[in-house]
Design a protein around this motif. Structure first.
Motif, PDB file in Angstrom:
ATOM      1  N   PRO A   1       0.852  -1.184   0.000  1.00  0.00           N
ATOM      2  CA  PRO A   1       0.000   0.000   0.000  1.00  0.00           C
ATOM      3  C   PRO A   1       0.894   1.243   0.000  1.00  0.00           C
ATOM      4  CG  PRO A   1      -0.133  -1.159   2.121  1.00  0.00           C
ATOM      5  CD  PRO A   1       0.879  -1.858   1.281  1.00  0.00           C
ATOM      6  N   ASP A   2       0.643   2.164  -0.909  1.00  0.00           N
ATOM      7  CA  ASP A   2       1.487   3.349  -1.031  1.00  0.00           C
ATOM      8  C   ASP A   2       0.708   4.426  -1.784  1.00  0.00           C
ATOM      9  OD1 ASP A   2       3.703   5.132  -1.222  1.00  0.00           O
ATOM     10  OD2 ASP A   2       5.094   3.472  -1.522  1.00  0.00           O
ATOM     11  N   ILE A   3       1.258   5.611  -1.800  1.00  0.00           N
ATOM     12  CA  ILE A   3       0.646   6.708  -2.559  1.00  0.00           C
ATOM     13  C   ILE A   3       1.225   6.761  -3.969  1.00  0.00           C
ATOM     14  CG2 ILE A   3       0.405   9.227  -2.676  1.00  0.00           C
ATOM     15  CD1 ILE A   3       0.216   9.208   0.385  1.00  0.00           C
ATOM     16  N   GLU A   4       2.494   6.369  -4.116  1.00  0.00           N
ATOM     17  CA  GLU A   4       3.174   6.434  -5.416  1.00  0.00           C
ATOM     18  C   GLU A   4       3.444   5.046  -5.988  1.00  0.00           C
ATOM     19  OE1 GLU A   4       6.040  10.295  -5.235  1.00  0.00           O
ATOM     20  OE2 GLU A   4       6.817   8.447  -4.365  1.00  0.00           O
ATOM     21  N   ARG A   5       3.166   4.889  -7.268  1.00  0.00           N
ATOM     22  CA  ARG A   5       3.452   3.634  -7.956  1.00  0.00           C
ATOM     23  C   ARG A   5       4.947   3.354  -7.955  1.00  0.00           C
ATOM     24  NH1 ARG A   5       5.777   1.906 -12.064  1.00  0.00           N
ATOM     25  NH2 ARG A   5       5.211   0.010 -13.102  1.00  0.00           N
ATOM     26  N   ARG A   6       5.743   4.367  -8.244  1.00  0.00           N
ATOM     27  CA  ARG A   6       7.192   4.180  -8.364  1.00  0.00           C
ATOM     28  C   ARG A   6       7.787   3.606  -7.081  1.00  0.00           C
ATOM     29  NH1 ARG A   6      11.963   8.588  -9.119  1.00  0.00           N
ATOM     30  NH2 ARG A   6      13.567   7.079  -9.566  1.00  0.00           N
ATOM     31  N   SER A   7       7.430   4.180  -5.951  1.00  0.00           N
ATOM     32  CA  SER A   7       7.929   3.717  -4.663  1.00  0.00           C
ATOM     33  C   SER A   7       7.472   2.282  -4.372  1.00  0.00           C
ATOM     34  CB  SER A   7       7.449   4.668  -3.558  1.00  0.00           C
ATOM     35  OG  SER A   7       7.774   4.168  -2.293  1.00  0.00           O
ATOM     36  N   ALA A   8       6.193   2.019  -4.599  1.00  0.00           N
ATOM     37  CA  ALA A   8       5.651   0.682  -4.357  1.00  0.00           C
ATOM     38  C   ALA A   8       6.302  -0.342  -5.286  1.00  0.00           C
ATOM     39  CB  ALA A   8       4.140   0.684  -4.552  1.00  0.00           C
ATOM     40  N   SER A   9       6.468   0.015  -6.556  1.00  0.00           N
ATOM     41  CA  SER A   9       7.080  -0.908  -7.518  1.00  0.00           C
ATOM     42  C   SER A   9       8.518  -1.224  -7.145  1.00  0.00           C
ATOM     43  CB  SER A   9       7.027  -0.323  -8.929  1.00  0.00           C
ATOM     44  OG  SER A   9       5.698  -0.244  -9.359  1.00  0.00           O
ATOM     45  N   SER A  10       9.232  -0.230  -6.684  1.00  0.00           N
ATOM     46  CA  SER A  10      10.621  -0.433  -6.274  1.00  0.00           C
ATOM     47  C   SER A  10      10.698  -1.395  -5.086  1.00  0.00           C
ATOM     48  CB  SER A  10      11.259   0.910  -5.931  1.00  0.00           C
ATOM     49  OG  SER A  10      12.587   0.728  -5.506  1.00  0.00           O
ATOM     50  N   THR A  11       9.858  -1.161  -4.085  1.00  0.00           N
ATOM     51  CA  THR A  11       9.819  -2.050  -2.915  1.00  0.00           C
ATOM     52  C   THR A  11       9.431  -3.459  -3.338  1.00  0.00           C
ATOM     53  OG1 THR A  11       9.261  -0.232  -1.428  1.00  0.00           O
ATOM     54  CG2 THR A  11       8.705  -2.444  -0.675  1.00  0.00           C
ATOM     55  N   GLY A  12       8.394  -3.565  -4.155  1.00  0.00           N
ATOM     56  CA  GLY A  12       7.935  -4.874  -4.612  1.00  0.00           C
ATOM     57  C   GLY A  12       8.984  -5.591  -5.441  1.00  0.00           C
ATOM     58  N   PHE A  13       9.633  -4.875  -6.348  1.00  0.00           N
ATOM     59  CA  PHE A  13      10.661  -5.492  -7.179  1.00  0.00           C
ATOM     60  C   PHE A  13      11.788  -6.041  -6.313  1.00  0.00           C
ATOM     61  CE2 PHE A  13      14.408  -5.814  -9.770  1.00  0.00           C
ATOM     62  CZ  PHE A  13      13.930  -6.354 -10.962  1.00  0.00           C
ATOM     63  N   ARG A  14      12.232  -5.265  -5.342  1.00  0.00           N
ATOM     64  CA  ARG A  14      13.322  -5.729  -4.457  1.00  0.00           C
ATOM     65  C   ARG A  14      12.930  -6.998  -3.704  1.00  0.00           C
ATOM     66  NH1 ARG A  14      13.746  -0.286  -3.403  1.00  0.00           N
ATOM     67  NH2 ARG A  14      12.873  -0.503  -1.302  1.00  0.00           N
ATOM     68  N   ARG A  15      11.709  -7.036  -3.178  1.00  0.00           N
ATOM     69  CA  ARG A  15      11.242  -8.240  -2.474  1.00  0.00           C
ATOM     70  C   ARG A  15      11.250  -9.453  -3.404  1.00  0.00           C
ATOM     71  NH1 ARG A  15       5.739  -6.153   0.487  1.00  0.00           N
ATOM     72  NH2 ARG A  15       6.751  -4.722   1.977  1.00  0.00           N
ATOM     73  N   LEU A  16      10.712  -9.268  -4.607  1.00  0.00           N
ATOM     74  CA  LEU A  16      10.610 -10.383  -5.542  1.00  0.00           C
ATOM     75  C   LEU A  16      11.973 -10.795  -6.077  1.00  0.00           C
ATOM     76  CD1 LEU A  16       7.367  -9.316  -7.416  1.00  0.00           C
ATOM     77  CD2 LEU A  16       7.601 -11.086  -5.658  1.00  0.00           C
ATOM     78  N   PHE A  17      12.860  -9.823  -6.284  1.00  0.00           N
ATOM     79  CA  PHE A  17      14.201 -10.156  -6.765  1.00  0.00           C
ATOM     80  C   PHE A  17      14.958 -10.958  -5.708  1.00  0.00           C
ATOM     81  CE2 PHE A  17      18.630  -9.514  -7.943  1.00  0.00           C
ATOM     82  CZ  PHE A  17      18.566  -9.858  -9.288  1.00  0.00           C
ATOM     83  N   LYS A  18      14.764 -10.605  -4.462  1.00  0.00           N
ATOM     84  CA  LYS A  18      15.382 -11.361  -3.364  1.00  0.00           C
ATOM     85  C   LYS A  18      14.866 -12.804  -3.391  1.00  0.00           C
ATOM     86  CE  LYS A  18      16.257 -11.008   1.610  1.00  0.00           C
ATOM     87  NZ  LYS A  18      15.982 -10.245   2.841  1.00  0.00           N
ATOM     88  N   TYR A  19      13.560 -12.957  -3.621  1.00  0.00           N
ATOM     89  CA  TYR A  19      12.952 -14.287  -3.711  1.00  0.00           C
ATOM     90  C   TYR A  19      13.586 -15.115  -4.835  1.00  0.00           C
ATOM     91  CZ  TYR A  19       9.558 -17.786  -5.209  1.00  0.00           C
ATOM     92  OH  TYR A  19       8.978 -18.955  -5.623  1.00  0.00           O
ATOM     93  N   ILE A  20      13.680 -14.544  -6.050  1.00  0.00           N
ATOM     94  CA  ILE A  20      14.246 -15.327  -7.161  1.00  0.00           C
ATOM     95  C   ILE A  20      15.754 -15.505  -7.021  1.00  0.00           C
ATOM     96  CG2 ILE A  20      12.373 -14.708  -8.746  1.00  0.00           C
ATOM     97  CD1 ILE A  20      14.429 -12.942 -10.265  1.00  0.00           C
ATOM     98  N   SER A  21      16.386 -14.726  -6.156  1.00  0.00           N
ATOM     99  CA  SER A  21      17.829 -14.861  -5.921  1.00  0.00           C
ATOM    100  C   SER A  21      18.140 -15.954  -4.901  1.00  0.00           C
ATOM    101  CB  SER A  21      18.413 -13.531  -5.452  1.00  0.00           C
ATOM    102  OG  SER A  21      18.291 -12.571  -6.479  1.00  0.00           O
ATOM    103  N   GLY A  22      17.107 -16.620  -4.381  1.00  0.00           N
ATOM    104  CA  GLY A  22      17.334 -17.751  -3.487  1.00  0.00           C
ATOM    105  C   GLY A  22      16.694 -17.634  -2.116  1.00  0.00           C
ATOM    106  N   HIS A  23      16.005 -16.541  -1.833  1.00  0.00           N
ATOM    107  CA  HIS A  23      15.343 -16.377  -0.536  1.00  0.00           C
ATOM    108  C   HIS A  23      13.979 -17.072  -0.603  1.00  0.00           C
ATOM    109  CE1 HIS A  23      14.995 -14.567   3.412  1.00  0.00           C
ATOM    110  NE2 HIS A  23      13.823 -14.041   3.087  1.00  0.00           N
ATOM    111  N   ASN A  24      14.038 -18.420  -0.671  1.00  0.00           N
ATOM    112  CA  ASN A  24      12.838 -19.236  -0.769  1.00  0.00           C
ATOM    113  C   ASN A  24      13.108 -20.558  -0.060  1.00  0.00           C
ATOM    114  OD1 ASN A  24      14.036 -21.095  -2.870  1.00  0.00           O
ATOM    115  ND2 ASN A  24      13.997 -19.198  -4.064  1.00  0.00           N
TER     116      ASN A  24
END
Length: 187
Positions: free
Chosen positions: A42-65
């Motif tokens: 949840p955020d006011i800006e798409r850019r900020s939310a997308s950045s946070t989301g991308f980092r979380r998902l990139f961490k996941y595909i990098s082996g945090h699973n």
């Protein structure tokens, strides 16, 4: 189904779809049901939310699973945008990575981060508007508004309470970028 993005974006897996119709303003695409890995911010800006989301998902595909395995990058990175009730209210942004072809049948490993989850999207028809450039929040909003107007003018039914943004390029690619906004057809 289309191999368009497989050609444009090299060897990255992408959702399969068939173009149903095409106009000067948008394409109507039938997407196969598919597995994704997602996180909601949840955020006011798409850019900020997308950045946070991308980092979380990139961490996941990098082996945090749960299996500590690396998962190949795919395209597009989609963000479901569910606007809040007012201009300064938080919007829910659900950022998602497409599960690679090898994981579509069985699914990807369970995420270690409780804010990341595996999910499926059903077969769906999307109205898709493409545009280029390094998109800012205002660009995504303007393109979604333009697509909505085209769909309204054509008398088409679609879910008006949310839309998707789809980015296909690395943030390090400054030119020849491919972006899309999607509205999902309703009955």
């Amino acid at each position: 189904m289309s191999g368009l993005f497989k050609t444009i974006f090299g060897k990255l897996d992408c959702p399969n779809y068939k173009v149903v119709t095409s106009t000067a303003d948008y394409e109507e695409r039938l997407y196969e049901a598919a597995r994704w890995t997602s996180t909601t911010i949840p955020d006011i800006e798409r850019r900020s939310a997308s950045s946070t989301g991308f980092r979380r998902l990139f961490k996941y595909i990098s082996g945090h699973n749960e299996k500590n395995v690396k998962i190949p990058m795919t395209v597009p990175v989609i963000t479901k945008v569910e606007p809040g009730d007012g201009p300064f209210c938080k919007t829910d942004f659900t950022v998602s990575f497409y599960a690679p072809y090898a994981d579509q049948a069985e699914g990807t490993p369970k995420p270690s981060d409780p804010d990341v989850f595996n999910n499926s999207l059903p077969e769906m028809t999307a109205y898709v508007r493409t545009f280029s450039g390094y998109a800012k929040d205002e660009d995504w909003t303007k393109q979604a508004e333009t697509l909505a107007k085209s769909l309204d003018d054509a008398g088409l039914k679609y879910h008006k309470d949310h839309y998707y943004t789809a980015g296909y390029n690395s943030p390090f690619k400054p030119i020849n970028r491919h972006n899309e906004v999607w509205f999902i057809k309703s009955d």
